[in-house]
Design an enzyme around this catalytic site. Structure first.
Site, PDB file in Angstrom:
ATOM      1  N   HIS A   1      21.941 -38.188  25.067  1.00 16.12           N
ATOM      2  CA  HIS A   1      22.575 -39.374  24.812  1.00 16.12           C
ATOM      3  C   HIS A   1      21.574 -40.506  25.077  1.00 16.12           C
ATOM      4  CE1 HIS A   1      26.231 -36.647  24.997  1.00 16.12           C
ATOM      5  NE2 HIS A   1      26.046 -36.745  23.792  1.00 16.12           N
TER       6      HIS A   1
ATOM      7  N   ARG B   1      21.642 -34.764  17.164  1.00 14.14           N
ATOM      8  CA  ARG B   1      22.795 -34.041  17.520  1.00 14.14           C
ATOM      9  C   ARG B   1      23.244 -33.206  16.383  1.00 14.14           C
ATOM     10  NH1 ARG B   1      28.272 -37.079  15.984  1.00 14.14           N
ATOM     11  NH2 ARG B   1      29.689 -36.256  17.167  1.00 14.14           N
TER      12      ARG B   1
ATOM     13  N   ASN C   1      32.371 -33.199  13.513  1.00 13.25           N
ATOM     14  CA  ASN C   1      31.122 -33.313  12.392  1.00 13.25           C
ATOM     15  C   ASN C   1      30.953 -34.388  11.286  1.00 13.25           C
ATOM     16  OD1 ASN C   1      29.807 -31.250  13.828  1.00 13.25           O
ATOM     17  ND2 ASN C   1      30.016 -29.467  12.495  1.00 13.25           N
TER      18      ASN C   1
ATOM     19  N   HIS D   1      24.949 -29.548  17.303  1.00 18.64           N
ATOM     20  CA  HIS D   1      26.043 -29.021  16.807  1.00 18.64           C
ATOM     21  C   HIS D   1      26.026 -27.778  16.273  1.00 18.64           C
ATOM     22  CE1 HIS D   1      28.969 -32.650  17.044  1.00 18.64           C
ATOM     23  NE2 HIS D   1      28.446 -32.615  18.245  1.00 18.64           N
TER      24      HIS D   1
HETATM   25  C1  HEM Z   1      27.852 -32.244  26.793  1.00 20.67           C
HETATM   26  C2  HEM Z   1      28.781 -32.144  25.996  1.00 20.67           C
HETATM   27  C3  HEM Z   1      28.879 -33.403  24.861  1.00 20.67           C
HETATM   28  C4  HEM Z   1      29.900 -34.088  24.399  1.00 20.67           C
HETATM   29  C5  HEM Z   1      31.271 -34.203  24.880  1.00 20.67           C
HETATM   30  C6  HEM Z   1      29.160 -35.032  23.262  1.00 20.67           C
HETATM   31  C7  HEM Z   1      29.844 -35.793  22.646  1.00 20.67           C
HETATM   32  C8  HEM Z   1      29.475 -36.830  21.795  1.00 20.67           C
HETATM   33  C9  HEM Z   1      30.117 -37.931  21.101  1.00 20.67           C
HETATM   34  C10 HEM Z   1      31.762 -38.186  21.324  1.00 20.67           C
HETATM   35  C11 HEM Z   1      29.301 -38.787  20.799  1.00 20.67           C
HETATM   36  C12 HEM Z   1      29.765 -39.994  19.716  1.00 20.67           C
HETATM   37  C13 HEM Z   1      29.865 -39.409  18.120  1.00 20.67           C
HETATM   38  C14 HEM Z   1      30.436 -40.832  17.417  1.00 20.67           C
HETATM   39  O1  HEM Z   1      31.078 -41.500  17.723  1.00 20.67           O
HETATM   40  O2  HEM Z   1      29.805 -40.781  16.313  1.00 20.67           O
HETATM   41  C15 HEM Z   1      28.113 -38.080  20.703  1.00 20.67           C
HETATM   42  C16 HEM Z   1      26.924 -38.534  20.092  1.00 20.67           C
HETATM   43  C17 HEM Z   1      25.605 -38.139  20.229  1.00 20.67           C
HETATM   44  N1  HEM Z   1      25.355 -36.780  20.945  1.00 20.67           N
HETATM   45 FE1  HEM Z   1      26.609 -35.576  21.962  1.00 20.67          FE
HETATM   46  N2  HEM Z   1      27.803 -34.681  23.179  1.00 20.67           N
HETATM   47  C18 HEM Z   1      27.481 -33.701  24.077  1.00 20.67           C
HETATM   48  C19 HEM Z   1      26.233 -33.128  24.142  1.00 20.67           C
HETATM   49  C20 HEM Z   1      25.216 -33.472  23.367  1.00 20.67           C
HETATM   50  C21 HEM Z   1      23.833 -32.747  23.693  1.00 20.67           C
HETATM   51  C22 HEM Z   1      23.617 -31.484  24.447  1.00 20.67           C
HETATM   52  C23 HEM Z   1      23.022 -33.641  22.567  1.00 20.67           C
HETATM   53  C24 HEM Z   1      21.488 -33.138  22.350  1.00 20.67           C
HETATM   54  C25 HEM Z   1      20.676 -32.725  23.339  1.00 20.67           C
HETATM   55  C26 HEM Z   1      23.627 -34.655  22.073  1.00 20.67           C
HETATM   56  C27 HEM Z   1      23.205 -35.391  21.351  1.00 20.67           C
HETATM   57  C28 HEM Z   1      23.742 -36.476  20.809  1.00 20.67           C
HETATM   58  C29 HEM Z   1      23.217 -37.764  20.074  1.00 20.67           C
HETATM   59  C30 HEM Z   1      21.893 -37.764  19.853  1.00 20.67           C
HETATM   60  C31 HEM Z   1      24.340 -38.586  19.822  1.00 20.67           C
HETATM   61  C32 HEM Z   1      24.244 -40.031  19.032  1.00 20.67           C
HETATM   62  C33 HEM Z   1      24.481 -39.481  17.262  1.00 20.67           C
HETATM   63  C34 HEM Z   1      23.825 -40.610  16.618  1.00 20.67           C
HETATM   64  O3  HEM Z   1      24.029 -41.812  17.041  1.00 20.67           O
HETATM   65  O4  HEM Z   1      24.099 -40.504  15.325  1.00 20.67           O
HETATM   66  N3  HEM Z   1      24.951 -34.555  22.671  1.00 20.67           N
HETATM   67  N4  HEM Z   1      28.227 -37.118  21.684  1.00 20.67           N
END
Ligand code: HEM
Length: 231
Positions: free
Chosen positions: A187, A58, A90, A62
């Site tokens: 995700h 993530r 972030n 970002h």
């Molecule tokens: C399409 C648009 C995207 C949106 C709206 C989005 C939104 C989010 C949100 C709201 C979270 C939860 C954050 C939290 O509550 O701490 C999250 C987690 C995450 N996102 Fe996304 N995301 C997007 C795209 C991506 C992309 C492109 C990737 C990587 C290829 C990604 C990888 C992750 C990962 C791995 C997590 C988990 C992080 C953790 O467990 O520490 N996301 N995302």
């Protein structure tokens, strides 16, 4: 998953600093053991904390979405300047220490050669592999950015974005609908805080408790999840 992670490469190509020619053998002569040192740092961190791969993937996303994959997400706020790291989307990024440790290891081998942006891109790949995902080639040669502004994190896609907003956010970075769908598979790893989606499943509006645009089975799974967490 294979398609998803392969498309992380598309992300890297599309939003990395324009004009830089990246290459697979960029550090072959100047720092041949850099990749092994980075892999080792990620592996050590993963051995202590299995949440590391999601965190690094993530972080890389970002980083790439703001000013390209230039490591600007790693910079600290200084004086009057609030850096990306401290921008609202972030504050839940974590495991920055993994990149710090990788950077220290690489600096011990070849000082001042490998960019932090490359270290983050390589660490994200290594982290996904450790989590059981596939590997991919990471072209190198990114330059580290010196500008990092929290306000710019407003342009990261938000959890309440609809598909048109998501599509627009991705197309502004040269990414297609196919890229959006595949990269959303990132995700597969990690977790979300309830605050990111709670508004859609409780007191949504005057007529609906749950956002009617959510798929019903997905909505009930979210309700069950939140009930379980809050008792
Ligand atoms: C399409 C648009 C995207 C949106 C709206 C989005 C939104 C989010 C949100 C709201 C979270 C939860 C954050 C939290 O509550 O701490 C999250 C987690 C995450 N996102 Fe996304 N995301 C997007 C795209 C991506 C992309 C492109 C990737 C990587 C290829 C990604 C990888 C992750 C990962 C791995 C997590 C988990 C992080 C953790 O467990 O520490 N996301 N995302």
């Amino acid at each position: 998953m294979a398609v998803v992670v392969a498309l992380v490469c598309a992300l890297i190509f599309s939003v990395s600093s324009l004009g830089n020619a990246l290459s697979s053998n960029y550090y072959d002569k100047t720092c041949p053991n850099a990749e092994a040192a980075i892999a080792d740092a990620v592996e050590k961190a993963f051995a202590n904390d299995n949440k590391v791969p999601a965190a690094i993937l993530r972080m890389h996303f970002h980083d790439c979405f703001i000013r390209g994959c230039d490591g600007s997400v790693l910079l600290k706020s200084v004086g009057q300047n609030t850096a990306e790291k401290d921008g609202p989307p972030n504050v839940s990024l974590h495991a920055f220490y993994v990149i710090d440790n990788a950077k220290k290891a690489v600096e011990a081998l070849c000082p001042g050669v490998v960019s932090c942006a490359d270290i983050l891109a390589l660490a994200a790949r290594d982290a996904v592999v450790l989590a059981g995902g596939p590997t991919w080639n990471v072209p190198k040669g990114r330059k580290d950015g010196r500008v990092s502004k929290a306000i710019e994190t407003r342009s990261l896609p938000g959890p309440a974005f609809n598909i048109l907003q998501l599509q627009q956010s991705f197309s502004q970075r040269g990414l297609s609908m196919e890229d959006l769908v595949a990269l959303s598979g990132g995700h597969t790893l990690g977790f979300s805080h309830c605050s990111s989606f709670e508004k859609r499943i409780r007191n949504f509006n005057a007529t609906h408790d749950i956002d009617p645009t959510m798929h019903p089975s997905f909505a009930s799974a979210c309700v069950a999840f939140v009930q379980q967490r809050t008792g």
